[in-house]
Design an enzyme around this catalytic site. Structure first.
Site, short mmCIF file in Angstrom:
data_model
loop_
_atom_site.label_atom_id
_atom_site.label_comp_id
_atom_site.label_asym_id
_atom_site.label_seq_id
_atom_site.Cartn_x
_atom_site.Cartn_y
_atom_site.Cartn_z
N ARG A 318 0.83 -1.44 0.08
CA ARG A 318 0.13 0.00 -0.06
C ARG A 318 0.68 1.31 0.03
NH1 ARG A 318 -3.28 1.49 3.06
NH2 ARG A 318 -5.13 2.16 1.42
N TYR A 322 -0.03 3.22 -3.50
CA TYR A 322 -0.69 4.59 -3.27
C TYR A 322 -0.21 5.46 -2.58
CZ TYR A 322 -3.81 0.31 -3.86
OH TYR A 322 -4.22 -0.89 -4.37
N CYS A 347 14.93 -4.70 -3.75
CA CYS A 347 15.83 -4.05 -4.74
C CYS A 347 15.31 -2.91 -5.52
CB CYS A 347 16.78 -4.92 -5.27
SG CYS A 347 17.67 -6.24 -4.41
N1 LLP Z 1 -17.06 -4.56 -3.50
C1 LLP Z 1 -16.61 -4.29 -4.76
C2 LLP Z 1 -17.22 -4.62 -6.06
C3 LLP Z 1 -14.88 -4.12 -4.73
O1 LLP Z 1 -14.39 -4.02 -5.84
C4 LLP Z 1 -14.51 -3.67 -3.72
C5 LLP Z 1 -12.97 -3.25 -3.48
C6 LLP Z 1 -14.95 -3.91 -2.20
C7 LLP Z 1 -16.42 -4.28 -2.37
C8 LLP Z 1 -14.56 -3.70 -0.79
O2 LLP Z 1 -14.18 -2.24 -0.70
P1 LLP Z 1 -13.59 -1.92 0.76
O3 LLP Z 1 -14.90 -1.86 1.65
O4 LLP Z 1 -12.44 -2.67 1.24
O5 LLP Z 1 -13.25 -0.47 0.46
N2 LLP Z 1 -6.02 -2.19 -2.55
C9 LLP Z 1 -6.80 -0.97 -2.36
C10 LLP Z 1 -8.26 -1.15 -2.25
C11 LLP Z 1 -8.70 -1.59 -3.58
C12 LLP Z 1 -10.30 -1.98 -3.25
C13 LLP Z 1 -10.92 -2.69 -4.48
N3 LLP Z 1 -12.33 -2.93 -4.49
C14 LLP Z 1 -6.04 -0.52 -1.09
O6 LLP Z 1 -5.04 -1.18 -0.42
O7 LLP Z 1 -6.53 0.56 -0.65
#
Ligand code: LLP
Length: 417
Positions: A318, A322, A347
């Protein structure tokens, strides 16, 4: 760390950091680092906060498995009544392994393969959230071959700005997700006359790490409006799925608790006969997880200091991906306080956990706890630099249990043919 709906039992005793009554130093010594440690208690509190907040209507909480797909985490949530939001064949498999009732599983994703659709139809999931006309056509064809109608909804792109990092905004018209609202009605019309599909719902998910109420209110209003337009064409909608996206406090800014979201959305859903589906991921597991990492070297320079730890961006992506902030706190109160870049062993110069961070506890071999790492931590880990993915521990009821072994060198080559 969040205060609003529960709080981690995290405190220093005798100069050492304890989580839920257990010494993180002892856990790190025993299981080695990098190591993910989760608090079952916190996961339960987070889930319960949603359950209680949304009891004003019939609601399914479909935990987004992508946030943390460890089977023990999924089973814990399943035991509390959660369903699952799955986005791949792998996640469908995990949901099945956890024994989740298919009626509590939604299947999302912009690029579902033929095989994944077959699997979802055979499982009989609650809804396949369709993202394009071609996907509808593919599903109709597969449902005809399987001789079972597929339960579906369309993921609609409402063109709402979730005010989050651009890489995790998904409901803007320039994003790849969903079908435009204008097109949605036509697709609902078409699907409603198809014997191969059962139209069940409307799906939206506008983004992740959303920290204000407004985007949720806009998304819910867009969904309700669309449902009334669809129903005015004689098509019955059973579910409104407003996705996930609620942020957590990475640091000490304030984010809404599920209760505040519920209070803001309640008037919008007033009079709706539909059932609600939520797909929270981060807000269920994010602040329940800590990545423990050992300080391997302290490199002090004229212009800059570096604290080199044993967790790299292959373990926690992360910050590198980001520019995300995670609080970093010492596991033992020893060493000095300096301002430094906390960097990993990978690396690449981009392998940074925190930049120009004032941090305490800096001394070789101390451990840091990288806070709020329970979501999109292990689940985004890789083997880059032939590094073994870390082990995972769950603390529950005063016990620390290994819930994933650290990979071995043999694991790194085990799938080679
Ligand atoms: N539903 C769908 C269709 C999604 O694409 C996602 C997340 C969620 C639910 C869940 O979202 P949440 O409640 O966790 O915000 N890797 C990124 C976050 C990517 C989220 C992708 N989709 C990070 O580390 O911030």
């Amino acid at each position: 760390m969040q205060e609003e709906y529960g709080k981690n039992d995290l405190k220093y005793e005798g100069g050492e950091l304890y989580l839920d009554g257990l010494s993180l130093r002892e856990i790190a010594d025993e299981y080695d680092t990098p190591l993910y440690v989760y608090s079952a208690e916190r996961i339960k509190q987070n889930y319960t906060a949603y359950k209680e907040a949304f009891n004003f209507m019939n609601t399914k909480i479909c935990y987004a498995l992508k946030a943390n797909f460890n089977g023990s985490v999924i089973s814990l949530l399943t035991s509390l009544g959660a369903g699952a939001d799955a986005v791949s064949g792998g996640e469908l498999y995990m949901a099945k392994e956890a024994g989740i009732n298919p009626e509590k599983i939604v299947f999302s994703g912009v690029g579902k393969s033929r095989q994944e659709i077959v699997e979802a139809i055979r499982m009989g999931v609650c809804m396949i959230n369709i993202e394009s006309e071609q996907e509808l056509m593919r599903i109709e064809k597969i449902a005809a071959e399987e001789d079972v109608p597929a339960n579906i909804s369309f993921r609609v792109n409402p063109d709402i700005d979730p005010q989050t990092h651009p890489k995790i905004a998904t409901g803007l018209k320039e994003s790849k997700f969903g079908v435009p609202e204008e097109k949605a009605l036509e697709l609902y019309q078409r699907a409603s006359s198809s014997p191969q599909v059962n139209v069940r719902g409307v799906h939206l998910h506008i983004g992740s790490q959303i920290t204000s109420l407004e985007p949720f209110k806009m998304a819910a209003s867009a969904a309700v409006e669309l449902v009334s337009k669809i129903e005015s064409r004689g098509i019955t909608i059973e579910y409104i799925d407003i996705g996930g996206g609620l942020g957590i406090s990475y640091g000490d800014f304030k984010v809404p608790a599920p209760g505040e979201i519920a209070r803001a959305l309640k008037p919008i859903f007033e009079g709706c006969t539909q059932k609600l589906i939520l797909e929270p991921g981060r807000s269920i597991v994010g602040d329940a997880g800590f990545l423990l990492t050992r300080i391997n070297y302290v490199k002090k320079g004229k212009d800059k200091n570096f604290v080199v730890v044993d967790a790299g961006f292959n373990d926690l992506l992360r910050p590198a991906m980001y520019g995300a902030h995670h609080d970093v706190i010492p596991v033992k109160k020893e060493g000095e306080s300096i301002t430094a870049d906390i960097v990993g062993p990978v690396c690449e110069s981009g392998d940074v956990i925190a930049e120009k961070r004032k941090v305490d506890g800096v001394i070789q071999n101390n451990y840091f706890a990288i806070c709020d790492s329970g979501a999109y931590g292990f689940s985004m880990a890789s083997n880059y630099n032939s590094r073994r993915r870390p082990a995972e521990i769950m603390i529950d009821n005063g016990w620390a249990t290994l819930i994933r072994k650290r990979e071995t060198y043999e694991d790194l080559v085990s799938t080679e043919a």
